[in-house]
Design a protein around this motif. Structure first.
Motif, short mmCIF file in Angstrom:
data_model
loop_
_atom_site.label_atom_id
_atom_site.label_comp_id
_atom_site.label_asym_id
_atom_site.label_seq_id
_atom_site.Cartn_x
_atom_site.Cartn_y
_atom_site.Cartn_z
N PHE A 147 26.41 3.46 57.85
CA PHE A 147 27.27 4.59 58.88
C PHE A 147 27.92 5.42 58.24
N GLY A 148 28.08 6.98 58.77
CA GLY A 148 29.12 7.61 58.31
C GLY A 148 30.41 7.27 58.58
N LEU A 149 31.35 7.36 57.61
CA LEU A 149 32.78 6.75 57.74
C LEU A 149 33.62 7.52 58.77
N GLU A 150 33.18 8.84 59.11
CA GLU A 150 33.83 9.72 59.94
C GLU A 150 33.21 9.76 61.16
N SER A 151 31.88 8.87 61.55
CA SER A 151 30.99 9.17 62.69
C SER A 151 31.75 8.51 64.08
N LYS A 152 31.36 8.99 64.91
CA LYS A 152 31.80 8.40 66.47
C LYS A 152 31.26 6.87 66.58
N ASP A 153 30.17 6.88 65.95
CA ASP A 153 29.19 5.53 66.12
C ASP A 153 29.89 4.37 65.17
N TYR A 154 30.84 4.79 64.17
CA TYR A 154 31.45 3.90 63.32
C TYR A 154 32.48 3.04 64.27
N GLU A 155 32.22 1.77 64.50
CA GLU A 155 32.95 1.02 65.41
C GLU A 155 33.43 -0.41 64.67
N PRO A 156 34.68 -0.40 64.01
CA PRO A 156 34.91 -1.78 63.15
C PRO A 156 34.38 -3.13 63.77
N ALA A 157 34.63 -2.92 65.18
CA ALA A 157 34.39 -4.34 65.92
C ALA A 157 32.76 -4.49 65.95
N SER A 158 32.07 -3.40 66.17
CA SER A 158 30.46 -3.49 66.03
C SER A 158 29.95 -4.03 64.78
N VAL A 159 30.69 -3.52 63.53
CA VAL A 159 30.54 -3.52 62.41
C VAL A 159 30.58 -5.23 62.05
N ASP A 160 31.68 -5.62 62.40
CA ASP A 160 32.11 -7.06 62.46
C ASP A 160 31.24 -8.05 62.93
N PHE A 161 30.86 -7.46 64.30
CA PHE A 161 29.47 -8.30 64.67
C PHE A 161 28.31 -8.39 64.22
N LEU A 162 27.93 -7.35 63.64
CA LEU A 162 26.99 -7.18 62.71
C LEU A 162 26.57 -8.16 61.61
N ARG A 163 28.04 -7.86 60.81
CA ARG A 163 28.20 -8.81 59.66
C ARG A 163 28.12 -10.41 60.04
N SER A 164 28.70 -10.74 61.06
CA SER A 164 28.65 -12.07 61.37
C SER A 164 27.26 -12.44 61.73
N LEU A 165 26.50 -11.47 62.44
CA LEU A 165 25.10 -11.79 62.74
C LEU A 165 24.11 -12.12 61.69
N THR A 166 24.37 -11.14 60.66
CA THR A 166 23.36 -11.64 59.63
C THR A 166 24.30 -11.28 58.23
N PRO A 167 24.99 -12.24 57.95
CA PRO A 167 25.98 -12.03 56.71
C PRO A 167 25.32 -11.68 55.26
N ASP A 168 24.07 -11.99 55.40
CA ASP A 168 23.24 -11.65 53.92
C ASP A 168 22.87 -10.17 54.14
#
Length: 335
Positions: A270-291
């Motif tokens: 993601f772009g760090l300043e993007s409107k699409d960068y959402e920490p909650a969604s990133v957390d979900f993605l990391r939990s979905l596929t930690p590798d």
């Protein structure tokens, strides 16, 4: 994504501004050299539509390769200055999705029709035993759909500023929006080019890139023209994309399941300043596929390759190098 007034972003907050002195419209040397790099324009027929793509590199069939897939309303030339930054090691292609750029328009579009186009180009372009697909925004969605069909034949997927959501938080970008109207026809090229906007709206300090892709986003229209749609009663210039692509286009709520079951490596940036960068969604993605890595590019908004082109190329090159070392791209070539 880019065009004049993207209807699915009408409710977005106003884009932040940049001071005029930060806007650069002079093409720097690296950019001029990238655009001068040798490339081919190619086409492949996919389910009755002629799909256009650009190709850089050599003819070594074992050399690993990358296919770039653009966003909503964009085209292959969004990566014409990125691809040459990677050809020292890889063969590279950048495509026009159906109904966009210089590819044919279709009577109907679906997530599977886009997926088949991506697969066809990836395997036609000579991108090594297992090509890697890099999709930005809407192109990230279609790249994920291509992964659903072809991941066992791919070396990896890189999703750029596209959020893989859970079924509960899934969003339909197009079904709930207004019907797209035909694109406006402007009297001359310069008037049309002046209306080019990024979507979602954002400033870009690299104005020379926006100037470049904006001019290549237009097509000339003559009275009676409009491939597969009601003939135009005006002459002038308008955007290259088919305005009817997104009317009724279903995205689905199974993206997380598809991403989790991919048979190839994957990563999200993601772009760090993007409107699409959402920490909650990133957390979900990391939990979905930690590798699978999820990370950001500082100084970039949604259009990462426009804001930070060298960093974007470095991201792609770094992931390619790791997957190549892991053997995911097939036999290693030293070409």
């Amino acid at each position: 994504m880019a065009y004049e007034k993207p209807q699915n972003y009408l409710t977005e907050p106003a884009a932040r501004s940049l001071p005029d002195e930060d806007m650069m419209h002079h093409q720097p040397q690296w950019f001029r050299e990238a655009l001068a790099a040798p490339r081919e324009s190619r086409r492949v027929m996919v389910d009755g539509a002629n799909i256009h793509y650009l190709r850089w590199g050599n003819n070594d069939p074992k050399r690993p390769g990358i296919l770039f897939v653009h966003g909503n309303g964009a085209h292959a030339f969004w990566f014409a200055f990125i691809a040459p930054l990677l050809t020292h090691r890889y063969n590279v292609a950048s495509m026009d999705l159906g109904g966009m750029g210089d590819s044919d328009w279709r009577e109907h579009y679906s997530r599977d029709s886009f997926a088949h186009e991506i697969g066809a180009v990836a395997f036609d372009a000579g991108l090594g035993p297992k090509p890697v697909i890099v999709g930005h925004s809407f192109g990230g969605f279609t790249t994920l759909m291509a992964g659903n069909h072809y991941s066992d034949r791919l070396g990896g997927l890189i999703l750029a500023d596209f959020t893989v959501r859970s079924p509960e938080t899934a969003r339909e970008w197009f079904l709930d929006g207004p019907v797209r109207r035909p694109t406006r026809i402007y009297p001359d090229f310069e008037t049309a080019k002046a209306r080019f906007r990024l979507a979602p709206l954002q400033p870009c300090a690299n104005g020379f890139i926006v100037d470049y892709i904006g001019g290549l986003s237009l097509r000339e229209v003559k009275i009676g023209d409009n491939p597969g749609r009601r003939p135009s009663n005006e002459a002038g210039w308008t955007w290259k994309f088919d305005a009817e692509i997104f009317n009724g286009l279903r995205m689905g709520n199974d993206h997380a399941d598809i991403y989790a079951k991919l048979a190839c490596p994957a990563a999200t940036v993601f772009g760090l300043e993007s409107k699409d960068y959402e920490p909650a969604s990133v957390d979900f993605l990391r939990s979905l596929t930690p590798d699978r890595p999820v990370f950001t590019v500082p100084g970039a908004q949604h259009h990462i390759m426009l804001d930070q082109p060298h960093a974007f190329a470095a991201v792609v090159g770094s992931l390619m190098a790791q997957w190549e070392a892991d053997g995911a791209l097939g036999p290693i070539s030293h070409g």
